[in-house]
Scaffold this motif. Structure first.
Motif, PDB file in Angstrom:
ATOM      1  N   LEU A  69      39.410  38.033  41.526  1.00 53.99           N
ATOM      2  CA  LEU A  69      39.258  37.486  39.700  1.00 53.99           C
ATOM      3  C   LEU A  69      37.597  39.065  38.834  1.00 53.99           C
ATOM      4  O   LEU A  69      37.466  39.112  37.633  1.00 53.99           O
ATOM      5  CB  LEU A  69      37.592  36.315  40.146  1.00 53.99           C
ATOM      6  CG  LEU A  69      37.745  34.952  40.488  1.00 53.99           C
ATOM      7  CD1 LEU A  69      36.738  33.996  40.560  1.00 53.99           C
ATOM      8  CD2 LEU A  69      38.756  34.622  39.006  1.00 53.99           C
ATOM      9  N   PHE A  70      37.080  39.290  39.459  1.00 57.54           N
ATOM     10  CA  PHE A  70      36.641  40.660  38.941  1.00 57.54           C
ATOM     11  C   PHE A  70      37.818  41.498  37.989  1.00 57.54           C
ATOM     12  O   PHE A  70      37.726  41.292  37.176  1.00 57.54           O
ATOM     13  CB  PHE A  70      36.211  41.490  39.622  1.00 57.54           C
ATOM     14  CG  PHE A  70      34.439  41.205  40.145  1.00 57.54           C
ATOM     15  CD1 PHE A  70      34.108  42.219  38.599  1.00 57.54           C
ATOM     16  CD2 PHE A  70      34.394  40.970  40.649  1.00 57.54           C
ATOM     17  CE1 PHE A  70      32.177  41.427  38.497  1.00 57.54           C
ATOM     18  CE2 PHE A  70      32.765  40.819  40.572  1.00 57.54           C
ATOM     19  CZ  PHE A  70      32.220  41.406  39.741  1.00 57.54           C
ATOM     20  N   VAL A  71      38.930  41.750  38.145  1.00 57.10           N
ATOM     21  CA  VAL A  71      40.310  42.634  37.988  1.00 57.10           C
ATOM     22  C   VAL A  71      40.632  41.563  37.029  1.00 57.10           C
ATOM     23  O   VAL A  71      40.921  42.181  36.128  1.00 57.10           O
ATOM     24  CB  VAL A  71      41.155  42.335  38.712  1.00 57.10           C
ATOM     25  CG1 VAL A  71      42.573  43.437  38.946  1.00 57.10           C
ATOM     26  CG2 VAL A  71      40.588  44.119  40.206  1.00 57.10           C
ATOM     27  N   LEU A  74      38.586  41.866  34.212  1.00 59.77           N
ATOM     28  CA  LEU A  74      38.812  43.530  33.678  1.00 59.77           C
ATOM     29  C   LEU A  74      39.290  43.391  32.842  1.00 59.77           C
ATOM     30  O   LEU A  74      39.182  44.581  31.427  1.00 59.77           O
ATOM     31  CB  LEU A  74      38.646  44.385  34.787  1.00 59.77           C
ATOM     32  CG  LEU A  74      36.901  45.051  35.738  1.00 59.77           C
ATOM     33  CD1 LEU A  74      37.407  45.461  36.314  1.00 59.77           C
ATOM     34  CD2 LEU A  74      36.071  45.154  33.882  1.00 59.77           C
ATOM     35  N   LEU A  75      41.267  43.063  33.591  1.00 59.21           N
ATOM     36  CA  LEU A  75      42.558  43.147  32.252  1.00 59.21           C
ATOM     37  C   LEU A  75      42.288  42.802  31.114  1.00 59.21           C
ATOM     38  O   LEU A  75      43.145  42.584  30.633  1.00 59.21           O
ATOM     39  CB  LEU A  75      43.476  43.002  33.887  1.00 59.21           C
ATOM     40  CG  LEU A  75      43.304  44.635  34.643  1.00 59.21           C
ATOM     41  CD1 LEU A  75      44.232  43.781  34.930  1.00 59.21           C
ATOM     42  CD2 LEU A  75      42.965  45.210  34.055  1.00 59.21           C
ATOM     43  N   ASN A  76      41.224  41.561  31.834  1.00 62.71           N
ATOM     44  CA  ASN A  76      40.802  40.635  30.563  1.00 62.71           C
ATOM     45  C   ASN A  76      42.881  39.274  30.152  1.00 62.71           C
ATOM     46  O   ASN A  76      43.034  39.456  29.082  1.00 62.71           O
ATOM     47  CB  ASN A  76      41.328  40.823  29.146  1.00 62.71           C
ATOM     48  CG  ASN A  76      40.381  39.918  27.937  1.00 62.71           C
ATOM     49  OD1 ASN A  76      40.715  38.959  28.410  1.00 62.71           O
ATOM     50  ND2 ASN A  76      40.180  40.285  26.508  1.00 62.71           N
TER      51      ASN A  76
ATOM     52  N   ALA B  34      51.540  40.816  38.334  1.00 62.19           N
ATOM     53  CA  ALA B  34      51.397  41.076  38.649  1.00 62.19           C
ATOM     54  C   ALA B  34      50.857  40.575  40.158  1.00 62.19           C
ATOM     55  O   ALA B  34      50.398  41.266  41.340  1.00 62.19           O
ATOM     56  CB  ALA B  34      51.520  42.889  39.444  1.00 62.19           C
ATOM     57  N   ILE B  35      49.465  40.531  39.542  1.00 62.32           N
ATOM     58  CA  ILE B  35      47.661  39.765  40.428  1.00 62.32           C
ATOM     59  C   ILE B  35      48.361  38.968  41.116  1.00 62.32           C
ATOM     60  O   ILE B  35      48.195  38.500  42.564  1.00 62.32           O
ATOM     61  CB  ILE B  35      47.024  39.815  39.184  1.00 62.32           C
ATOM     62  CG1 ILE B  35      46.582  40.927  38.977  1.00 62.32           C
ATOM     63  CG2 ILE B  35      45.916  39.001  40.146  1.00 62.32           C
ATOM     64  CD1 ILE B  35      45.688  40.728  37.835  1.00 62.32           C
ATOM     65  N   VAL B  36      49.427  37.897  40.465  1.00 62.87           N
ATOM     66  CA  VAL B  36      49.567  36.407  41.008  1.00 62.87           C
ATOM     67  C   VAL B  36      50.770  36.342  41.704  1.00 62.87           C
ATOM     68  O   VAL B  36      50.748  35.695  42.966  1.00 62.87           O
ATOM     69  CB  VAL B  36      50.318  35.419  39.845  1.00 62.87           C
ATOM     70  CG1 VAL B  36      50.590  34.277  40.093  1.00 62.87           C
ATOM     71  CG2 VAL B  36      48.960  35.581  38.369  1.00 62.87           C
ATOM     72  N   VAL B  37      51.832  37.681  42.146  1.00 62.06           N
ATOM     73  CA  VAL B  37      52.380  37.821  43.151  1.00 62.06           C
ATOM     74  C   VAL B  37      51.803  37.944  44.317  1.00 62.06           C
ATOM     75  O   VAL B  37      52.224  38.420  45.350  1.00 62.06           O
ATOM     76  CB  VAL B  37      53.891  39.294  42.807  1.00 62.06           C
ATOM     77  CG1 VAL B  37      54.159  39.436  43.974  1.00 62.06           C
ATOM     78  CG2 VAL B  37      54.535  38.622  41.658  1.00 62.06           C
ATOM     79  N   LEU B  38      50.835  39.114  44.117  1.00 59.10           N
ATOM     80  CA  LEU B  38      49.867  39.691  45.162  1.00 59.10           C
ATOM     81  C   LEU B  38      48.740  38.527  45.901  1.00 59.10           C
ATOM     82  O   LEU B  38      48.663  38.349  46.978  1.00 59.10           O
ATOM     83  CB  LEU B  38      48.362  40.708  45.079  1.00 59.10           C
ATOM     84  CG  LEU B  38      48.592  42.320  44.952  1.00 59.10           C
ATOM     85  CD1 LEU B  38      47.420  42.813  44.651  1.00 59.10           C
ATOM     86  CD2 LEU B  38      48.989  42.301  46.689  1.00 59.10           C
ATOM     87  N   MET B  39      48.466  37.420  44.873  1.00 60.67           N
ATOM     88  CA  MET B  39      47.849  36.286  45.678  1.00 60.67           C
ATOM     89  C   MET B  39      48.978  35.637  45.907  1.00 60.67           C
ATOM     90  O   MET B  39      48.517  35.187  47.099  1.00 60.67           O
ATOM     91  CB  MET B  39      47.344  35.328  44.343  1.00 60.67           C
ATOM     92  CG  MET B  39      46.484  36.253  44.145  1.00 60.67           C
ATOM     93  SD  MET B  39      45.679  35.571  41.918  1.00 60.67           S
ATOM     94  CE  MET B  39      45.969  33.973  42.047  1.00 60.67           C
TER      95      MET B  39
END
Lengths: 166, 106
Positions: A69-71, A74-76, B34-39
């Motif tokens: 969530l923080f990332v 941060l990246l908005n 990429a964040i969702v892929v990590l999730m």
């Protein structure tokens, strides 16, 4: 009664996992994944694995998802900036994962004949028992896990530095 | 004897974790963030964890649950390093789209 609790938790976890994958907004994805993790913690409690349930909530819902969530904050990132794959990609992804599901379920179609031991120990997942096993049979992996954390910490700090001078 | 072993066959746990794993694979295949892929990778790890814990309880063997504990340890380290790398990528490309990351091709 136990069966109903299991089925409820299973349905909720499947629905929230699907919503996590399908929701456009990444923040919603994180929140749905946290819900999935809470239902999995419920499954652990049902299995009498109390240590795992507590560690799961603390580590996953408490640490890892807050990091995500923080990332995201941060990246908005939001729905507008979210990159989308084409519908053809989505269809082929659905077919591929559906085929994987069919293959795995088909492989286990006959059911699993499990030899449940006679002298079973219902307290296998309690802290007392797990602590004994962890600090007698698994001492070396435990220490190696400590080294892994140290390496991950140093690596994360190094990767995150803006101008790296070695 | 635990209530659960009498009432729920182990197959139900196998099916549930298979379905969760396949949803994770689906997410990895269709998402570009990429964040969702990590999730989604975390979700697949959790499906395996659930299966290990279920078999450990049904067979009264603590080693499966110790294995789950170590998987959680490795997942935490992986998430920290992976998100650090992602923030670095975002700084350089101003995006977390994984289809931009094909610089190693050719």
């Amino acid at each position: 009664m136990t069966l109903y609790i299991f089925l409820t938790l299973a349905v909720i976890s499947l629905i929230t996992a699907l919503l996590m994958v399908l929701s456009r907004n990444p923040v919603h994805s994180v929140l749905f994944l946290i819900l999935t993790f809470f239902t999995l913690a419920g499954q652990y409690i049902l299995l009498n694995a109390q240590f795992l349930a507590v560690v799961h909530i603390i580590v996953y819902a408490g640490a890892i998802m807050v990091l995500f969530l923080f990332v995201l904050m941060l990246l908005n990132l939001s729905r507008d900036t979210e990159p989308q794959k084409s519908n053809l990609w989505k269809l082929s992804g659905a077919i591929a994962s559906g085929l994987l599901l069919v293959t795995l379920v088909g492989a286990m179609r006959g059911g699993i004949a499990l030899q449940i031991p006679e002298a079973e120990n219902p307290g296998v997942g309690l802290v007392e028992n797990l602590g004994k096993v962890l600090f007698t049979d698994f001492v070396v992996p435990f220490e190696i896990a400590g080294i892994l954390f140290l390496a991950a910490m140093v690596g994360a700090v190094l990767v995150g530095k803006r101008d790296l001078k070695i | 004897m635990l209530e659960i072993i009498r009432q729920i066959p182990i197959d139900y746990y196998v099916w549930l974790s298979t379905a969760l794993f396949c949803i994770g694979v689906f997410g990895v295949l269709i998402r570009r963030n990429a964040i969702v892929v990590l999730m989604c990778v975390e979700l697949m790890l959790n499906a395996v964890n659930l299966l290990l814990a279920a078999f450990s309880t049904y067979l009264s063997d603590a080693q499966g649950q110790i294995m789950v504990f170590f998987i959680m340890v490795v997942a935490a380290a992986e998430a920290a390093v992976g998100l650090g790398i992602l923030v670095m990528i975002y700084r350089n490309t101003k995006s977390t789209d994984i289809s931009l990351l094909d610089k190693l091709r050719n």
